[in-house]
Design a protein around this motif. Structure first.
Motif, PDB file in Angstrom:
ATOM      1  N   ILE A   1      14.370   1.629 -25.733  1.00  0.00           N
ATOM      2  CA  ILE A   1      14.932   1.045 -24.516  1.00  0.00           C
ATOM      3  C   ILE A   1      14.831   2.039 -23.357  1.00  0.00           C
ATOM      4  N   ASP A   2      15.162   3.300 -23.639  1.00  0.00           N
ATOM      5  CA  ASP A   2      15.072   4.309 -22.574  1.00  0.00           C
ATOM      6  C   ASP A   2      13.639   4.408 -22.053  1.00  0.00           C
ATOM      7  N   ALA A   3      12.696   4.431 -22.998  1.00  0.00           N
ATOM      8  CA  ALA A   3      11.295   4.543 -22.587  1.00  0.00           C
ATOM      9  C   ALA A   3      10.893   3.318 -21.769  1.00  0.00           C
ATOM     10  N   SER A   4      11.317   2.135 -22.213  1.00  0.00           N
ATOM     11  CA  SER A   4      10.961   0.907 -21.489  1.00  0.00           C
ATOM     12  C   SER A   4      11.568   0.909 -20.098  1.00  0.00           C
ATOM     13  N   GLU A   5      12.817   1.414 -20.000  1.00  0.00           N
ATOM     14  CA  GLU A   5      13.446   1.439 -18.681  1.00  0.00           C
ATOM     15  C   GLU A   5      12.682   2.369 -17.742  1.00  0.00           C
ATOM     16  N   ALA A   6      12.227   3.463 -18.307  1.00  0.00           N
ATOM     17  CA  ALA A   6      11.441   4.393 -17.482  1.00  0.00           C
ATOM     18  C   ALA A   6      10.147   3.709 -17.021  1.00  0.00           C
ATOM     19  N   VAL A   7       9.558   2.922 -17.914  1.00  0.00           N
ATOM     20  CA  VAL A   7       8.332   2.188 -17.553  1.00  0.00           C
ATOM     21  C   VAL A   7       8.621   1.247 -16.383  1.00  0.00           C
ATOM     22  N   LEU A   8       9.761   0.553 -16.453  1.00  0.00           N
ATOM     23  CA  LEU A   8      10.090  -0.398 -15.381  1.00  0.00           C
ATOM     24  C   LEU A   8      10.269   0.308 -14.027  1.00  0.00           C
ATOM     25  N   VAL A   9      10.898   1.458 -14.070  1.00  0.00           N
ATOM     26  CA  VAL A   9      11.085   2.216 -12.818  1.00  0.00           C
ATOM     27  C   VAL A   9       9.718   2.484 -12.195  1.00  0.00           C
ATOM     28  N   ASN A  10       8.809   2.879 -13.079  1.00  0.00           N
ATOM     29  CA  ASN A  10       7.454   3.161 -12.649  1.00  0.00           C
ATOM     30  C   ASN A  10       6.766   1.930 -12.062  1.00  0.00           C
ATOM     31  N   LEU A  11       6.938   0.809 -12.756  1.00  0.00           N
ATOM     32  CA  LEU A  11       6.289  -0.427 -12.300  1.00  0.00           C
ATOM     33  C   LEU A  11       6.841  -0.862 -10.944  1.00  0.00           C
ATOM     34  N   ARG A  12       8.178  -0.753 -10.796  1.00  0.00           N
ATOM     35  CA  ARG A  12       8.780  -1.126  -9.512  1.00  0.00           C
ATOM     36  C   ARG A  12       8.167  -0.279  -8.401  1.00  0.00           C
ATOM     37  N   GLN A  13       8.023   0.994  -8.731  1.00  0.00           N
ATOM     38  CA  GLN A  13       7.456   1.923  -7.767  1.00  0.00           C
ATOM     39  C   GLN A  13       6.027   1.496  -7.399  1.00  0.00           C
ATOM     40  N   ASN A  14       5.250   1.137  -8.424  1.00  0.00           N
ATOM     41  CA  ASN A  14       3.874   0.700  -8.179  1.00  0.00           C
ATOM     42  C   ASN A  14       3.831  -0.494  -7.244  1.00  0.00           C
ATOM     43  N   ILE A  15       4.738  -1.457  -7.490  1.00  0.00           N
ATOM     44  CA  ILE A  15       4.727  -2.673  -6.678  1.00  0.00           C
ATOM     45  C   ILE A  15       5.125  -2.357  -5.238  1.00  0.00           C
ATOM     46  N   SER A  16       6.155  -1.510  -5.072  1.00  0.00           N
ATOM     47  CA  SER A  16       6.549  -1.284  -3.685  1.00  0.00           C
ATOM     48  C   SER A  16       5.496  -0.454  -2.952  1.00  0.00           C
ATOM     49  N   THR A  17       4.799   0.402  -3.691  1.00  0.00           N
ATOM     50  CA  THR A  17       3.699   1.125  -3.042  1.00  0.00           C
ATOM     51  C   THR A  17       2.628   0.127  -2.576  1.00  0.00           C
ATOM     52  N   LEU A  18       2.330  -0.841  -3.451  1.00  0.00           N
ATOM     53  CA  LEU A  18       1.324  -1.846  -3.075  1.00  0.00           C
ATOM     54  C   LEU A  18       1.768  -2.636  -1.848  1.00  0.00           C
ATOM     55  N   ARG A  19       3.060  -2.993  -1.816  1.00  0.00           N
ATOM     56  CA  ARG A  19       3.551  -3.749  -0.653  1.00  0.00           C
ATOM     57  C   ARG A  19       3.357  -2.948   0.632  1.00  0.00           C
ATOM     58  N   ALA A  20       3.720  -1.681   0.549  1.00  0.00           N
ATOM     59  CA  ALA A  20       3.601  -0.832   1.728  1.00  0.00           C
ATOM     60  C   ALA A  20       2.134  -0.690   2.139  1.00  0.00           C
ATOM     61  N   ARG A  21       1.281  -0.526   1.125  1.00  0.00           N
ATOM     62  CA  ARG A  21      -0.142  -0.380   1.418  1.00  0.00           C
ATOM     63  C   ARG A  21      -0.703  -1.657   2.043  1.00  0.00           C
ATOM     64  N   ALA A  22      -0.218  -2.817   1.561  1.00  0.00           N
ATOM     65  CA  ALA A  22      -0.684  -4.101   2.106  1.00  0.00           C
ATOM     66  C   ALA A  22      -0.377  -4.177   3.600  1.00  0.00           C
ATOM     67  N   GLU A  23       0.860  -3.756   3.960  1.00  0.00           N
ATOM     68  CA  GLU A  23       1.257  -3.756   5.377  1.00  0.00           C
ATOM     69  C   GLU A  23       0.267  -2.940   6.194  1.00  0.00           C
ATOM     70  N   ILE A  24      -0.071  -1.782   5.665  1.00  0.00           N
ATOM     71  CA  ILE A  24      -0.939  -0.870   6.416  1.00  0.00           C
ATOM     72  C   ILE A  24      -2.348  -1.460   6.595  1.00  0.00           C
ATOM     73  N   VAL A  25      -2.931  -1.956   5.483  1.00  0.00           N
ATOM     74  CA  VAL A  25      -4.310  -2.451   5.627  1.00  0.00           C
ATOM     75  C   VAL A  25      -4.361  -3.713   6.490  1.00  0.00           C
ATOM     76  N   LEU A  26      -3.251  -4.466   6.544  1.00  0.00           N
ATOM     77  CA  LEU A  26      -3.267  -5.680   7.363  1.00  0.00           C
ATOM     78  C   LEU A  26      -3.125  -5.355   8.845  1.00  0.00           C
ATOM     79  N   LYS A  27      -2.550  -4.206   9.138  1.00  0.00           N
ATOM     80  CA  LYS A  27      -2.373  -3.833  10.548  1.00  0.00           C
ATOM     81  C   LYS A  27      -3.666  -3.302  11.142  1.00  0.00           C
ATOM     82  N   LYS A  28      -4.530  -2.786  10.293  1.00  0.00           N
ATOM     83  CA  LYS A  28      -5.766  -2.156  10.797  1.00  0.00           C
ATOM     84  C   LYS A  28      -6.662  -3.155  11.502  1.00  0.00           C
TER      85      LYS A  28
END
Ligand SMILES: Nc1nc2c(ncn2[C@@H]2O[C@H](COP(=O)(O)OP(=O)(O)OP(=O)(O)O)[C@@H](O)[C@H]2O)c(=O)[nH]1
Ligand SMILES: [Mg+2]
Length: 584
Positions: A557-584
């Motif tokens: 469970i601890d390992a899975s929770e750590a994985v989720l933290v990572n995944l959330r991070q990946n998604i929010s990075t993608l969201r932020a990146r999407a904003e940037i490439v759409l502004k260009k």
């Protein structure tokens, strides 16, 4: 998505997004999510390469099909006052109008309308229709959609079933726009505004912020289409407000908005799955925490038991040592008293001396030692049973908690396995307790101790005490006692021989006692230590599958929770990146 509309950085981002999402999907597939949930992410990822997808949802009779017909400029989909659309229907571009029924829940409709080269539309059965295709809709098309047009009818705006449906699709993080249809029934604008405010107010509480709302009349739009008089057609068209909706749709299709919706679509789906996995992990974690409490209690019980056993042995062995010590004292006294010149006559009679020795020195030492050992055995057996009972009561308490949870609650295969494990371990411990035969245990333990003690030949003390001692002292003396007495050299005997022999006898006795003590205590210590180790090992083995499970689950469970933290991070990075490439 047609790659030509993408700039280089957008195309690069799209590749990155797909790659990251594939990773997210792989990670999520290891986290016990239902298959359909993973499929929905898979479809949302594939949808990145598809045309913009609008899903039209709403209660039956709201005019969903009528609205699509108005947009298409032709009555291609069936409309009716009763529940009409029975299949989720994908409308896409085709050279000629054609309908293909895929199965009882899904149909595909082709139509040559140019707009369909830009987007696909999904018509759906009403949210309250008897023939519901909700599962298919919510699991398959909602996750794939880039935009949801939620059609609600002016004569019964935002019904309960629409509200429930809204809540179900909301979790997918979709952009939802409301279409208020049948505005032709309003006599004036005040009524329209009232309904509009009503919808906005109530949807804001569900959606969290003010949604967009476009009022239309599909009916007037359709009437305009069939009107031959241009002025009347224009009037009806204007009243229908369909242009507003078309404008809204084409605004959604402008590059940036469309890309924004497209890029974000699978991210919302992934986020929902991450949340779903997180919730399931939280539930598992709570449950395993309770198990951990039980497992810890069991460990505490066992450790305390081991400590008790360790501390109990020395004082009990000290008792045995005391018995031996007193025996030694009596023996020494005996030699002092017996090996005397005045007693020379008696010394000649080995059997009498032996009898005296047994009576005065040995007395009931063997029985005393046996009793002491027996008491230790009884204590050990009693204690062992008590510890098993303790363990059993902890496991039973945990089983009872499980039963409480069980009432009215569904649970997955992992939870079932957990319960089974507690039950199995609990039951085997219970069996041990129920079949625990104290007498039998005590008898077996006594037998094993006896074997160990027998080797130390406790009773030899008696034999050693006399058979040998007396002969050492007197009979085997190089001095011929009878001759000595006869020769009247008593003084030699009294002053030299007897004291010397007495000392020799006492030393030899002490030596024998030391050897006896060492052997006996050593044997008892070894025997009881072995016993201690084996009862502790038995207890530990008894609960081991459970404690092992708790530990490995916690780690998982601890390992899975750590994985989720990572995944959330990946998604929010993608969201932020999407904003940037759409502004260009
Ligand atoms: N007054 C009025 N009636 C409309 C309008 N749009 C549709 N209707 C009527 O409302 C009824 C239902 O229309 P549909 O398009 O079949 O509704 P739907 O939402 O597709 O219904 P289901 O397919 O059953 O879920 C039909 O009788 C339409 O003629 C409108 O703008 N005004
Ligand atoms: Mg319909």
């Amino acid at each position: 998505m047609r790659q030509s509309v993408l700039s280089d950085s957008q195309a690069k981002f799209l590749r990155e997004e797909k790659e990251t999402l594939a990773g997210v999907q792989l990670a999520l597939s290891k986290l016990d999510l239902p298959r359909e949930a993973l499929d929905s992410l898979q479809k949302a990822i594939l949808q990145l390469d598809e045309l913009f997808l609008i899903v039209i949802a709403g209660e039956f009779n709201a005019g969903k099909s009528a609205l699509i017909n108005a947009l298409l400029g032709e009555r291609v989909l069936a409309e009716g006052a009763t529940p009409t659309t029975s299949r989720v229907t994908l409308v896409h571009w085709g050279e000629r109008p054609a309908e293909q029924v895929v199965d009882e829940g899904f149909a595909i409709f082709a139509h040559p309308l140019p707009l369909l080269k830009e987007l696909n539309i999904v018509d759906t059965p009403g949210t309250n229709a008897i023939i519901r295709q909700h599962e298919r809709l919510t699991a398959e098309f909602i996750p794939r959609s880039d935009l949801v047009l939620f059609v609600t009818s002016a004569d019964h705006p935002l019904t309960e079933s629409e509200r429930q449906f809204l809540e179900r699709i909301l979790a997918w993080g979709k952009k939802i726009v409301f279409v208020l249809n049948k505005v032709d029934i309003f006599e004036n604008d005040t009524a329209l505004l009232e309904v509009r405010d009503f919808i906005l107010k109530h949807t804001a509480t569900i959606l969290g912020d003010q949604p967009q709302l476009v009022p239309v009349s599909a009916k007037l739009a359709q009437r305009a289409l069939s009107e031959s008089d241009p002025a009347e057609r224009a009037r009806l068209r204007s009243l229908s407000r369909l242009d507003d909706l078309e404008q809204f749709i084409s605004a959604s299709l402008d590059d940036v908005t469309r890309l924004q919706l497209k890029f974000n679509n699978p991210l919302g789906v992934a986020e929902r799955l991450i949340e779903q996995a997180a919730q399931s992990l939280t539930a598992q974690s709570e449950s395993i925490n309770e198990d951990k409490v039980t497992a810890d209690s069991l460990e505490t019980v066992i450790t305390a038991y081991e400590r008790d056993l360790l501390s109990e042995l020395p004082p009990r062995l000290a008792e045995v040592e005391n018995i031996l010590y007193r025996l030694e004292q009596r023996g020494i006294d005996f030699f002092d008293r017996t090996l005397r010149l005045t007693n020379v006559q008696n010394l000649m009679r080995g059997d009498k001396i032996r009898g005296e020795f047994e009576k005065q020195v040995l007395t009931d030492v063997p029985q005393q030692i046996e009793e002491q050992v027996q008491r230790l055995i009884d204590w050990l057996v009693q204690k062992d049973l008590h510890e098993w009972q303790q363990v059993m009561s902890y496991l039973q308490r945990r089983q009872a908690q499980n039963m409480e949870h069980l009432v009215g609650e569904g649970y997955g295969p992992r939870e079932t396995r957990r319960r089974e494990l507690i039950d199995t371990v609990g039951t085997s411990v219970q069996t041990i307790v129920e079949t625990y035969n104290r007498n039998e245990e005590a008898r077996e333990l006594a037998a094993s101790v006896e074997t160990a003690v027998a080797q130390t030949a406790l009773l030899e003390v008696g034999a050693v005490g006399l058979g040998t001692l007396v002969s050492i002292a007197v009979l085997s003396s190089s001095v011929d006692i009878t001759g000595v007495i006869a020769a009247g050299t008593m003084a030699i005997l009294g002053f030299f021989v007897i004291p010397y022999k007495r000392k020799q006898a006492k030393d030899s006795f002490k030596e024998k006692m030391l050897a006896l003590r060492t052997k006996l205590l050593g044997a008892l210590t070894t025997q009881f230590n072995n016993e201690r180790e084996s009862v502790i090992a038995r207890l530990k083995d008894g609960v081991a599958p459970y404690t092992r499970y708790v530990r490995s689950e916690r780690e998982r469970i601890d390992a899975s929770e750590a994985v989720l933290v990572n995944l959330r991070q990946n998604i929010s990075t993608l969201r932020a990146r999407a904003e940037i490439v759409l502004k260009k």
